[in-house]
Design a protein around this motif. Structure first.
Motif, PDB file in Angstrom:
ATOM      1  N   TRP A  88      -3.879   4.118   3.076  1.00 21.75           N
ATOM      2  CA  TRP A  88      -2.711   3.804   2.473  1.00 21.75           C
ATOM      3  C   TRP A  88      -1.493   4.816   2.786  1.00 21.75           C
ATOM      4  O   TRP A  88      -1.632   6.092   2.973  1.00 21.75           O
ATOM      5  CB  TRP A  88      -2.700   3.600   0.904  1.00 21.75           C
ATOM      6  CG  TRP A  88      -3.767   2.495   0.584  1.00 21.75           C
ATOM      7  CD1 TRP A  88      -5.008   2.170   1.010  1.00 21.75           C
ATOM      8  CD2 TRP A  88      -3.608   1.949  -0.766  1.00 21.75           C
ATOM      9  NE1 TRP A  88      -5.371   1.241   0.355  1.00 21.75           N
ATOM     10  CE2 TRP A  88      -4.715   0.940  -0.608  1.00 21.75           C
ATOM     11  CE3 TRP A  88      -2.603   1.666  -1.777  1.00 21.75           C
ATOM     12  CZ2 TRP A  88      -4.804   0.117  -1.913  1.00 21.75           C
ATOM     13  CZ3 TRP A  88      -2.852   0.609  -2.595  1.00 21.75           C
ATOM     14  CH2 TRP A  88      -3.830  -0.131  -2.830  1.00 21.75           C
ATOM     15  N   ARG A 103     -10.294   6.029  -2.371  1.00 19.50           N
ATOM     16  CA  ARG A 103      -9.762   4.797  -2.542  1.00 19.50           C
ATOM     17  C   ARG A 103      -8.441   4.434  -1.654  1.00 19.50           C
ATOM     18  O   ARG A 103      -8.266   3.296  -1.372  1.00 19.50           O
ATOM     19  CB  ARG A 103      -9.382   4.643  -4.149  1.00 19.50           C
ATOM     20  CG  ARG A 103      -8.781   3.510  -4.376  1.00 19.50           C
ATOM     21  CD  ARG A 103      -8.526   3.477  -5.958  1.00 19.50           C
ATOM     22  NE  ARG A 103      -7.586   2.196  -6.353  1.00 19.50           N
ATOM     23  CZ  ARG A 103      -7.085   1.772  -7.550  1.00 19.50           C
ATOM     24  NH1 ARG A 103      -7.336   2.784  -8.528  1.00 19.50           N
ATOM     25  NH2 ARG A 103      -6.613   0.637  -7.672  1.00 19.50           N
ATOM     26  N   TYR A 104      -7.729   5.520  -1.659  1.00 18.93           N
ATOM     27  CA  TYR A 104      -6.361   5.380  -1.051  1.00 18.93           C
ATOM     28  C   TYR A 104      -6.364   5.893   0.337  1.00 18.93           C
ATOM     29  O   TYR A 104      -5.199   6.083   0.956  1.00 18.93           O
ATOM     30  CB  TYR A 104      -5.246   6.082  -1.997  1.00 18.93           C
ATOM     31  CG  TYR A 104      -4.950   5.356  -3.169  1.00 18.93           C
ATOM     32  CD1 TYR A 104      -4.254   4.264  -3.475  1.00 18.93           C
ATOM     33  CD2 TYR A 104      -5.593   5.823  -4.440  1.00 18.93           C
ATOM     34  CE1 TYR A 104      -4.026   3.588  -4.571  1.00 18.93           C
ATOM     35  CE2 TYR A 104      -5.479   5.215  -5.691  1.00 18.93           C
ATOM     36  CZ  TYR A 104      -4.632   4.139  -5.665  1.00 18.93           C
ATOM     37  OH  TYR A 104      -4.470   3.610  -6.980  1.00 18.93           O
ATOM     38  N   TRP A 158      -9.293   9.346  -5.663  1.00 22.14           N
ATOM     39  CA  TRP A 158      -8.272   8.794  -5.035  1.00 22.14           C
ATOM     40  C   TRP A 158      -8.312   9.149  -3.648  1.00 22.14           C
ATOM     41  O   TRP A 158      -7.557   8.642  -2.406  1.00 22.14           O
ATOM     42  CB  TRP A 158      -6.989   9.687  -5.511  1.00 22.14           C
ATOM     43  CG  TRP A 158      -6.816  10.873  -5.509  1.00 22.14           C
ATOM     44  CD1 TRP A 158      -7.124  12.001  -6.548  1.00 22.14           C
ATOM     45  CD2 TRP A 158      -6.365  11.832  -4.510  1.00 22.14           C
ATOM     46  NE1 TRP A 158      -6.838  13.097  -5.945  1.00 22.14           N
ATOM     47  CE2 TRP A 158      -6.363  13.165  -4.935  1.00 22.14           C
ATOM     48  CE3 TRP A 158      -5.707  11.551  -3.288  1.00 22.14           C
ATOM     49  CZ2 TRP A 158      -6.027  14.290  -4.263  1.00 22.14           C
ATOM     50  CZ3 TRP A 158      -5.447  12.821  -2.397  1.00 22.14           C
ATOM     51  CH2 TRP A 158      -5.442  14.082  -2.644  1.00 22.14           C
ATOM     52  N   THR A 184       1.748   8.117  -9.450  1.00 20.50           N
ATOM     53  CA  THR A 184       0.984   9.120  -8.563  1.00 20.50           C
ATOM     54  C   THR A 184       0.509  10.088  -9.391  1.00 20.50           C
ATOM     55  O   THR A 184      -0.858  10.441  -9.102  1.00 20.50           O
ATOM     56  CB  THR A 184       1.993   9.507  -7.372  1.00 20.50           C
ATOM     57  OG1 THR A 184       2.565   8.473  -6.713  1.00 20.50           O
ATOM     58  CG2 THR A 184       1.247  10.323  -6.394  1.00 20.50           C
ATOM     59  N   LYS A 215       0.753  -1.182   0.033  1.00 21.86           N
ATOM     60  CA  LYS A 215      -0.009   0.067   0.002  1.00 21.86           C
ATOM     61  C   LYS A 215       0.730   1.297   0.018  1.00 21.86           C
ATOM     62  O   LYS A 215       0.191   2.492   0.286  1.00 21.86           O
ATOM     63  CB  LYS A 215      -1.201   0.001   1.381  1.00 21.86           C
ATOM     64  CG  LYS A 215      -1.960  -0.880   1.196  1.00 21.86           C
ATOM     65  CD  LYS A 215      -3.029  -0.920   2.273  1.00 21.86           C
ATOM     66  CE  LYS A 215      -4.098  -2.051   1.988  1.00 21.86           C
ATOM     67  NZ  LYS A 215      -5.262  -1.800   2.982  1.00 21.86           N
ATOM     68  N   VAL A 264       0.596   3.713  -5.620  1.00 19.51           N
ATOM     69  CA  VAL A 264      -0.495   3.575  -6.185  1.00 19.51           C
ATOM     70  C   VAL A 264      -0.505   2.622  -7.203  1.00 19.51           C
ATOM     71  O   VAL A 264       0.357   2.042  -7.560  1.00 19.51           O
ATOM     72  CB  VAL A 264      -1.019   5.074  -6.826  1.00 19.51           C
ATOM     73  CG1 VAL A 264      -0.987   6.331  -5.601  1.00 19.51           C
ATOM     74  CG2 VAL A 264       0.146   5.428  -7.889  1.00 19.51           C
ATOM     75  N   ALA A 273       0.650   5.372   0.416  1.00 24.41           N
ATOM     76  CA  ALA A 273       0.592   6.087  -0.844  1.00 24.41           C
ATOM     77  C   ALA A 273      -0.287   7.594  -0.716  1.00 24.41           C
ATOM     78  O   ALA A 273      -0.124   8.264  -1.673  1.00 24.41           O
ATOM     79  CB  ALA A 273      -0.099   5.278  -2.104  1.00 24.41           C
ATOM     80  N   PHE A 274      -1.239   7.488   0.164  1.00 26.37           N
ATOM     81  CA  PHE A 274      -2.073   8.747   0.369  1.00 26.37           C
ATOM     82  C   PHE A 274      -1.223  10.063   0.433  1.00 26.37           C
ATOM     83  O   PHE A 274      -1.694  10.967   0.070  1.00 26.37           O
ATOM     84  CB  PHE A 274      -3.167   8.435   1.292  1.00 26.37           C
ATOM     85  CG  PHE A 274      -4.001   9.595   1.462  1.00 26.37           C
ATOM     86  CD1 PHE A 274      -5.200   9.353   0.708  1.00 26.37           C
ATOM     87  CD2 PHE A 274      -4.051  10.360   2.519  1.00 26.37           C
ATOM     88  CE1 PHE A 274      -6.138  10.622   0.572  1.00 26.37           C
ATOM     89  CE2 PHE A 274      -5.082  11.468   2.553  1.00 26.37           C
ATOM     90  CZ  PHE A 274      -6.207  11.684   1.425  1.00 26.37           C
TER      91      PHE A 274
END
Length: 342
Positions: free
Chosen positions: A189, A185-186, A182, A171, A149, A152, A191-192
Motif C-alpha cells: 500500500w 496488512r499494509y 501493519w 496512522t 490504499k 490506513v 500508506a505503508f
C-alpha cells in the motif's frame, strides 16, 4: 448531584425526562475506574510496550476531542457511567466508543493527535511531505474513496482521508495497535510508507520529554452549564442531513403491490425492520446509525406519500430493502454532503 457512598449517583435512577433536565456540570462524574479507566490503562500499556515516554492526560467533556496544541484528550462524558451510555443510545441510537474495541481505536487515534501536539511533530518537513500541512482548512464535509490504499483504516468513515492531521492520527493508531500486524496488512500500500515513517519517528522521540507542558482542559464537563436536553438537541442538529427526494424510482421497483393484492403498506413494512436495517447498513458503510435512520425515515415518508404496498416474499423484500438502503447511504457519502463526526 454528587455520588453517594456506594459510588452510585442519585441521578442514575431518574427517568429519562428527569435526567435530561440536569446540567452537565451537575453530574459529578469521575474518570477513575470503570469502562473508561480500564481503556486508559490499556492505552498506557501499549505506549509502554512501544517504549514511549509520552503519556497523554484525560478529562471529561461533551465529545471525543483533542484541542489544538494540547497534549491531552477530552473523553465523552456518557462513557463514564452505564446510565449515561443508555441515555446516549436512546438519544443518538448508538454509543460512539461504547464497545471495548471501538473505544480502543478512538483512544489510539486521539493519542495520535496528542503526541503530535506534545512534540510539535506537525512542524517537521518529512511529516508535512507525507501527510500534508496541518494548516490546511478542515472541510465541512468530504467524499471518501473507500478503496484507496493511500490511507490506513482504523476507525470508520475512512476518516484518514478527511485532513492531514487525521491521516497522521489514524496512522499512529494503526502503528500503536500491537495486534494490527501493519507490516503485513499494509505491505504494497502507499500508506505503508507513512507507517514506516511513523515507526522511525516514534523510535526517535521515544525517550524525549515533550516540549509542550500545558495541562489545559478546554470544555471540561465541570464548566458546562447546559442541560443534557440542550446538549442532545445540539448534537442531533450536527448529524442532521439534507435529504433529496431520490428514492422514488427504487422504492417503486421494490414495492409495486397494492391493497387489492393483499399486500401490506410499504411504510409499515420498512418501519417494522427499521432497527435491524439501520444497524446492518451502519456496519456495512461505517455511517452513524443516526444518519442512516434519517435516510430510512425519508424512505418511509416517500413510501407513504406514493401509496406503496408490499407484495411477495417479505424475507426477500427485507434483504432487498437493506441493499437499497446501503446504496443510497453510500450515494450520500460520495455526494460530499457527509459531515465530519470526530
Amino acid at each position: 448531584m454528587m455520588e453517594d457512598p456506594q459510588n452510585n449517583p442519585a441521578w442514575a435512577d431518574l427517568s429519562e425526562e428527569q435526567l435530561l433536565d440536569l446540567r452537565l456540570c451537575d453530574l459529578g462524574l469521575q474518570l477513575d475506574g470503570g469502562f473508561l479507566g480500564k481503556r486508559i490503562e490499556e492505552l498506557e500499556q501499549e505506549l509502554a510496550e512501544k517504549g514511549l515516554l509520552f503519556r497523554p492526560y484525560f478529562w471529561l467533556g461533551e465529545e471525543w476531542f483533542t484541542p489544538s496544541g494540547v497534549p491531552g484528550v477530552a473523553l465523552p462524558f456518557y462513557l463514564a457511567h452505564p446510565r449515561l451510555m443508555k441515555l446516549e443510545r436512546s438519544q443518538m441510537l448508538e454509543v460512539e466508543g461504547g464497545t471495548e474495541d471501538w473505544c480502543r481505536r478512538i483512544l489510539r487515534h486521539e493519542c495520535g493527535h496528542a503526541i503530535d501536539h506534545a512534540y510539535r511533530l506537525h512542524r517537521r518537513r518529512n511529516r508535512q511531505k507525507l501527510f500534508g500541512l496541518s494548516s490546511a482548512p478542515y472541510p465541512e464535509d468530504y467524499a471518501p474513496k473507500p478503496f484507496s490504499k493511500n490511507f490506513v483504516r482504523n476507525i470508520d468513515y475512512w476518516y484518514a482521508q478527511s485532513h492531514p492531521d487525521e491521516d497522521f492520527a489514524e496512522t499512529f493508531a494503526v502503528w500503536l495497535d500491537t495486534t494490527s500486524s501493519w507490516r503485513v496488512r499494509y505491505q504494497g500500500w502507499a500508506a505503508f510508507k507513512k507507517l514506516k515513517y511513523m515507526d522511525e519517528l516514534m523510535r526517535e522521540i521515544a525517550n524525549q520529554t515533550p516540549s509542550v507542558k500545558t495541562r489545559q482542559r478546554p470544555y471540561s464537563i465541570s464548566s458546562l452549564k447546559r442541560t443534557l436536553r440542550a446538549h442532545y438537541a445540539k448534537k442531533r442538529e450536527q448529524y442532521q442531513v439534507d435529504l433529496p427526494k431520490l428514492y422514488d424510482r427504487d422504492l417503486k421497483r421494490l414495492f409495486d403491490g397494492g391493497p387489492e393484492a393483499g399486500g401490506i403498506r410499504a411504510a409499515a413494512f420498512i418501519a417494522s425492520h427499521r432497527k435491524e436495517a439501520r444497524r446492518l447498513v451502519a456496519r456495512w458503510t461505517g455511517v452513524y446509525q443516526y444518519t442512516v435512520d434519517q435516510v430510512i425515515a425519508e424512505m418511509i415518508a416517500r413510501s407513504r406519500h406514493l401509496g406503496l404496498f408490499l407484495r411477495g416474499d417479505p424475507d426477500e423484500a427485507k434483504l432487498n430493502f437493506s441493499l437499497l438502503l446501503a446504496v443510497h447511504t453510500m450515494n450520500y457519502l460520495h455526494s460530499g454532503r457527509y459531515r465530519l463526526a470526530l
